[in-house]
Scaffold this motif. Structure first.
Motif, PDB file in Angstrom:
ATOM      1  N   GLU A   1      57.697  30.423 -23.123  1.00 21.69           N
ATOM      2  CA  GLU A   1      57.362  31.321 -24.223  1.00 21.69           C
ATOM      3  C   GLU A   1      55.872  31.446 -24.506  1.00 21.69           C
ATOM      4  O   GLU A   1      55.457  31.677 -25.631  1.00 21.69           O
ATOM      5  N   LEU A   2      55.067  31.312 -23.454  1.00 21.16           N
ATOM      6  CA  LEU A   2      53.651  31.632 -23.591  1.00 21.16           C
ATOM      7  C   LEU A   2      53.457  33.145 -23.522  1.00 21.16           C
ATOM      8  O   LEU A   2      52.542  33.679 -24.145  1.00 21.16           O
ATOM      9  N   LEU A   3      54.292  33.801 -22.751  1.00 23.95           N
ATOM     10  CA  LEU A   3      54.246  35.257 -22.594  1.00 23.95           C
ATOM     11  C   LEU A   3      55.608  35.850 -22.926  1.00 23.95           C
ATOM     12  O   LEU A   3      56.634  35.235 -22.643  1.00 23.95           O
ATOM     13  N   GLN A   4      55.574  37.041 -23.493  1.00 23.96           N
ATOM     14  CA  GLN A   4      56.817  37.747 -23.818  1.00 23.96           C
ATOM     15  C   GLN A   4      56.659  39.220 -23.438  1.00 23.96           C
ATOM     16  O   GLN A   4      56.351  40.053 -24.287  1.00 23.96           O
ATOM     17  N   PRO A   5      56.862  39.528 -22.160  1.00 25.17           N
ATOM     18  CA  PRO A   5      56.675  40.919 -21.719  1.00 25.17           C
ATOM     19  C   PRO A   5      57.758  41.824 -22.300  1.00 25.17           C
ATOM     20  O   PRO A   5      58.831  41.374 -22.694  1.00 25.17           O
ATOM     21  N   GLU A   6      57.423  43.100 -22.328  1.00 22.28           N
ATOM     22  CA  GLU A   6      58.423  44.105 -22.687  1.00 22.28           C
ATOM     23  C   GLU A   6      59.362  44.239 -21.496  1.00 22.28           C
ATOM     24  O   GLU A   6      58.955  44.073 -20.359  1.00 22.28           O
ATOM     25  N   ARG A   7      60.610  44.543 -21.777  1.00 20.81           N
ATOM     26  CA  ARG A   7      61.570  44.711 -20.692  1.00 20.81           C
ATOM     27  C   ARG A   7      62.203  46.084 -20.783  1.00 20.81           C
ATOM     28  O   ARG A   7      62.574  46.537 -21.846  1.00 20.81           O
ATOM     29  N   GLU A   8      62.289  46.687 -19.631  1.00 20.40           N
ATOM     30  CA  GLU A   8      63.013  47.956 -19.487  1.00 20.40           C
ATOM     31  C   GLU A   8      63.989  47.727 -18.355  1.00 20.40           C
ATOM     32  O   GLU A   8      63.617  47.764 -17.186  1.00 20.40           O
ATOM     33  N   GLY A   9      65.219  47.399 -18.719  1.00 16.43           N
ATOM     34  CA  GLY A   9      66.191  46.981 -17.728  1.00 16.43           C
ATOM     35  C   GLY A   9      65.749  45.643 -17.182  1.00 16.43           C
ATOM     36  O   GLY A   9      65.493  44.714 -17.927  1.00 16.43           O
ATOM     37  N   ARG A  10      65.632  45.545 -15.877  1.00 17.74           N
ATOM     38  CA  ARG A  10      65.177  44.297 -15.253  1.00 17.74           C
ATOM     39  C   ARG A  10      63.665  44.266 -15.028  1.00 17.74           C
ATOM     40  O   ARG A  10      63.125  43.287 -14.548  1.00 17.74           O
ATOM     41  N   THR A  11      63.014  45.353 -15.353  1.00 18.81           N
ATOM     42  CA  THR A  11      61.570  45.463 -15.119  1.00 18.81           C
ATOM     43  C   THR A  11      60.788  44.924 -16.315  1.00 18.81           C
ATOM     44  O   THR A  11      61.117  45.219 -17.455  1.00 18.81           O
ATOM     45  N   ARG A  12      59.769  44.136 -16.023  1.00 22.97           N
ATOM     46  CA  ARG A  12      58.897  43.577 -17.057  1.00 22.97           C
ATOM     47  C   ARG A  12      57.591  44.356 -17.077  1.00 22.97           C
ATOM     48  O   ARG A  12      57.039  44.679 -16.035  1.00 22.97           O
ATOM     49  N   PHE A  13      57.081  44.567 -18.294  1.00 23.81           N
ATOM     50  CA  PHE A  13      55.776  45.181 -18.466  1.00 23.81           C
ATOM     51  C   PHE A  13      54.953  44.334 -19.424  1.00 23.81           C
ATOM     52  O   PHE A  13      55.451  43.850 -20.432  1.00 23.81           O
ATOM     53  N   TYR A  14      53.679  44.182 -19.076  1.00 23.80           N
ATOM     54  CA  TYR A  14      52.761  43.354 -19.848  1.00 23.80           C
ATOM     55  C   TYR A  14      51.719  44.254 -20.486  1.00 23.80           C
ATOM     56  O   TYR A  14      50.941  44.902 -19.795  1.00 23.80           O
ATOM     57  N   GLY A  15      51.716  44.275 -21.812  1.00 27.37           N
ATOM     58  CA  GLY A  15      50.779  45.099 -22.557  1.00 27.37           C
ATOM     59  C   GLY A  15      49.506  44.330 -22.886  1.00 27.37           C
ATOM     60  O   GLY A  15      49.299  43.199 -22.426  1.00 27.37           O
ATOM     61  N   PRO A  16      48.649  44.928 -23.712  1.00 25.74           N
ATOM     62  CA  PRO A  16      47.368  44.300 -24.057  1.00 25.74           C
ATOM     63  C   PRO A  16      47.509  42.899 -24.659  1.00 25.74           C
ATOM     64  O   PRO A  16      46.706  42.009 -24.362  1.00 25.74           O
ATOM     65  N   ARG A  17      48.522  42.675 -25.477  1.00 18.25           N
ATOM     66  CA  ARG A  17      48.726  41.355 -26.085  1.00 18.25           C
ATOM     67  C   ARG A  17      48.973  40.299 -25.010  1.00 18.25           C
ATOM     68  O   ARG A  17      48.370  39.222 -25.038  1.00 18.25           O
ATOM     69  N   GLU A  18      49.847  40.610 -24.063  1.00 21.39           N
ATOM     70  CA  GLU A  18      50.187  39.639 -23.023  1.00 21.39           C
ATOM     71  C   GLU A  18      49.016  39.435 -22.054  1.00 21.39           C
ATOM     72  O   GLU A  18      48.799  38.327 -21.567  1.00 21.39           O
TER      73      GLU A  18
END
Length: 126
Positions: free
Chosen positions: A29-46
């Motif tokens: 839980e150091l990172l919490q990417p956004e998920r769209e289905g099985r795909t992860r996306f990392y925004g500015p916060r991450e």
């Protein structure tokens, strides 16, 4: 205009980490990417968090201490996080200075033993 987002693969490449490392940082839980289905996306916060995580690792902080420090920002804000950082940095600087002294002592002893052995070898061959 939307914020920039990185895919899992792009995140690994940007920070030169293995997929296993990135998944582990998510797992603890150091990172919490956004998920769209099985795909992860990392925004500015991450992306910012990953920068801080790797900087912390470079300075020798354990992951749990980094996690706790990141939580301070979420719960108490920037000023509290900055105070905690100063305390952590002071403690780590002391630890690194002790490690440096131990390393220098070990290097001196190793050099002395190496030189003694080289001298002995020279006498026996000589």
């Amino acid at each position: 205009m939307s914020q920039p987002r990185l895919s899992f693969k792009e995140m690994c490449a940007k920070f030169d980490v293995t997929p296993r490392t990135l998944r582990y940082y998510e797992y603890i839980e150091l990172l919490q990417p956004e998920r769209e289905g099985r795909t992860r996306f990392y925004g500015p916060r991450e992306i910012a968090r990953m920068t801080l995580i790797l900087r912390g690792r470079k300075f020798g902080y354990p992951l749990e201490e980094i996690r706790q420090w990141l939580l301070i920002y979420e719960k108490e804000g920037t000023v509290a996080q900055m105070r905690a950082w100063i305390t952590m940095a002071d403690r780590q600087l002391t630890e690194l200075a002790e490690q440096r002294a131990q390393l220098e002592e070990a290097m001196q002893e190793l050099k002395r033993l190496r030189d003694d052995t080289a001298d002995e070898l020279h006498r026996r061959e000589g």
